[in-house]
Scaffold this motif. Structure first.
Motif, PDB file in Angstrom:
ATOM      1  N   THR A  24     -14.458  -0.470   5.231  1.00 21.67           N
ATOM      2  CA  THR A  24     -13.174   0.217   5.397  1.00 21.67           C
ATOM      3  C   THR A  24     -12.396   0.336   4.094  1.00 21.67           C
ATOM      4  O   THR A  24     -11.366   1.014   4.062  1.00 21.67           O
ATOM      5  CB  THR A  24     -12.295  -0.514   6.432  1.00 21.67           C
ATOM      6  OG1 THR A  24     -12.065  -1.851   5.998  1.00 21.67           O
ATOM      7  CG2 THR A  24     -12.925  -0.491   7.800  1.00 21.67           C
ATOM      8  N   TYR A  27     -11.387   3.931   2.856  1.00 18.36           N
ATOM      9  CA  TYR A  27     -10.378   4.557   3.703  1.00 18.36           C
ATOM     10  C   TYR A  27      -9.013   3.907   3.503  1.00 18.36           C
ATOM     11  O   TYR A  27      -7.987   4.588   3.467  1.00 18.36           O
ATOM     12  CB  TYR A  27     -10.787   4.492   5.167  1.00 18.36           C
ATOM     13  CG  TYR A  27     -12.145   5.084   5.406  1.00 18.36           C
ATOM     14  CD1 TYR A  27     -12.353   6.453   5.292  1.00 18.36           C
ATOM     15  CD2 TYR A  27     -13.233   4.275   5.718  1.00 18.36           C
ATOM     16  CE1 TYR A  27     -13.604   7.004   5.492  1.00 18.36           C
ATOM     17  CE2 TYR A  27     -14.486   4.816   5.926  1.00 18.36           C
ATOM     18  CZ  TYR A  27     -14.659   6.182   5.811  1.00 18.36           C
ATOM     19  OH  TYR A  27     -15.892   6.729   5.996  1.00 18.36           O
ATOM     20  N   ILE A  28      -8.992   2.595   3.372  1.00 23.43           N
ATOM     21  CA  ILE A  28      -7.732   1.884   3.151  1.00 23.43           C
ATOM     22  C   ILE A  28      -7.161   2.247   1.784  1.00 23.43           C
ATOM     23  O   ILE A  28      -5.957   2.472   1.639  1.00 23.43           O
ATOM     24  CB  ILE A  28      -7.935   0.360   3.289  1.00 23.43           C
ATOM     25  CG1 ILE A  28      -8.260   0.008   4.745  1.00 23.43           C
ATOM     26  CG2 ILE A  28      -6.703  -0.408   2.819  1.00 23.43           C
ATOM     27  CD1 ILE A  28      -8.653  -1.426   4.953  1.00 23.43           C
ATOM     28  N   GLU A  30      -7.624   5.001   0.115  1.00 21.29           N
ATOM     29  CA  GLU A  30      -7.116   6.371   0.192  1.00 21.29           C
ATOM     30  C   GLU A  30      -5.767   6.408   0.912  1.00 21.29           C
ATOM     31  O   GLU A  30      -4.844   7.093   0.487  1.00 21.29           O
ATOM     32  CB  GLU A  30      -8.115   7.255   0.917  1.00 21.29           C
ATOM     33  CG  GLU A  30      -7.711   8.702   1.017  1.00 21.29           C
ATOM     34  CD  GLU A  30      -8.750   9.534   1.741  1.00 21.29           C
ATOM     35  OE1 GLU A  30      -8.343  10.484   2.423  1.00 21.29           O
ATOM     36  OE2 GLU A  30      -9.951   9.228   1.633  1.00 21.29           O
ATOM     37  N   PHE A  31      -5.633   5.657   1.985  1.00 18.48           N
ATOM     38  CA  PHE A  31      -4.381   5.602   2.731  1.00 18.48           C
ATOM     39  C   PHE A  31      -3.255   5.025   1.880  1.00 18.48           C
ATOM     40  O   PHE A  31      -2.148   5.561   1.841  1.00 18.48           O
ATOM     41  CB  PHE A  31      -4.564   4.779   4.006  1.00 18.48           C
ATOM     42  CG  PHE A  31      -3.301   4.584   4.787  1.00 18.48           C
ATOM     43  CD1 PHE A  31      -2.744   5.631   5.490  1.00 18.48           C
ATOM     44  CD2 PHE A  31      -2.664   3.355   4.805  1.00 18.48           C
ATOM     45  CE1 PHE A  31      -1.572   5.458   6.215  1.00 18.48           C
ATOM     46  CE2 PHE A  31      -1.502   3.171   5.516  1.00 18.48           C
ATOM     47  CZ  PHE A  31      -0.954   4.228   6.220  1.00 18.48           C
ATOM     48  N   ILE A  32      -3.540   3.934   1.171  1.00 21.98           N
ATOM     49  CA  ILE A  32      -2.515   3.305   0.339  1.00 21.98           C
ATOM     50  C   ILE A  32      -2.121   4.229  -0.807  1.00 21.98           C
ATOM     51  O   ILE A  32      -0.938   4.326  -1.147  1.00 21.98           O
ATOM     52  CB  ILE A  32      -2.996   1.934  -0.174  1.00 21.98           C
ATOM     53  CG1 ILE A  32      -3.047   0.943   0.986  1.00 21.98           C
ATOM     54  CG2 ILE A  32      -2.096   1.398  -1.283  1.00 21.98           C
ATOM     55  CD1 ILE A  32      -3.638  -0.394   0.629  1.00 21.98           C
ATOM     56  N   THR A  34      -2.034   7.399  -0.784  1.00 23.39           N
ATOM     57  CA  THR A  34      -1.164   8.451  -0.276  1.00 23.39           C
ATOM     58  C   THR A  34       0.202   7.902   0.122  1.00 23.39           C
ATOM     59  O   THR A  34       1.180   8.649   0.140  1.00 23.39           O
ATOM     60  CB  THR A  34      -1.787   9.164   0.941  1.00 23.39           C
ATOM     61  OG1 THR A  34      -2.025   8.216   1.970  1.00 23.39           O
ATOM     62  CG2 THR A  34      -3.058   9.883   0.568  1.00 23.39           C
ATOM     63  N   MET A  35       0.302   6.612   0.414  1.00 22.38           N
ATOM     64  CA  MET A  35       1.573   6.017   0.821  1.00 22.38           C
ATOM     65  C   MET A  35       2.443   5.615  -0.362  1.00 22.38           C
ATOM     66  O   MET A  35       3.657   5.491  -0.213  1.00 22.38           O
ATOM     67  CB  MET A  35       1.327   4.788   1.698  1.00 22.38           C
ATOM     68  CG  MET A  35       0.721   5.112   3.047  1.00 22.38           C
ATOM     69  SD  MET A  35       1.717   6.224   4.015  1.00 22.38           S
ATOM     70  CE  MET A  35       3.069   5.175   4.444  1.00 22.38           C
TER      71      MET A  35
END
Length: 76
Positions: A24, A27-28, A30-32, A34-35
């Motif tokens: 994961t 994906y994590i 990439e999410f962070i 973007t945040m």
């Protein structure tokens, strides 16, 4: 539970979380990523309050852990 069973359970939990974390991570990350712009664009007071809240929660957790280890020999 015996000592070996407890150690095996802890080892198995660590292996499981590491295995899932490996798959994961992209994906994590990439999410962070973007945040981060969202977090930076938040008001300075809110960001500071979040950092202070996180820091005090860690300090509180450390104090409770210290207290629990210190008081574990007490008989009620």
């Amino acid at each position: 539970m015996g000592r070996i069973t407890t150690l095996f359970t802890i080892w198995l939990g660590g292996f499981f979380f590491g295995f899932i974390g490996y798959y994961t991570y992209p994906y994590i990350f990439e999410f962070i990523s973007t945040m981060i712009p969202l977090i930076v664009s938040i008001d300075v007071q809110i960001t500071t309050a979040m950092m202070v809240g996180f820091t005090t929660s860690i300090i509180t957790l450390a104090l409770v852990m210290f207290w629990a280890n210190r008081a574990k020999n007490n008989k009620f």
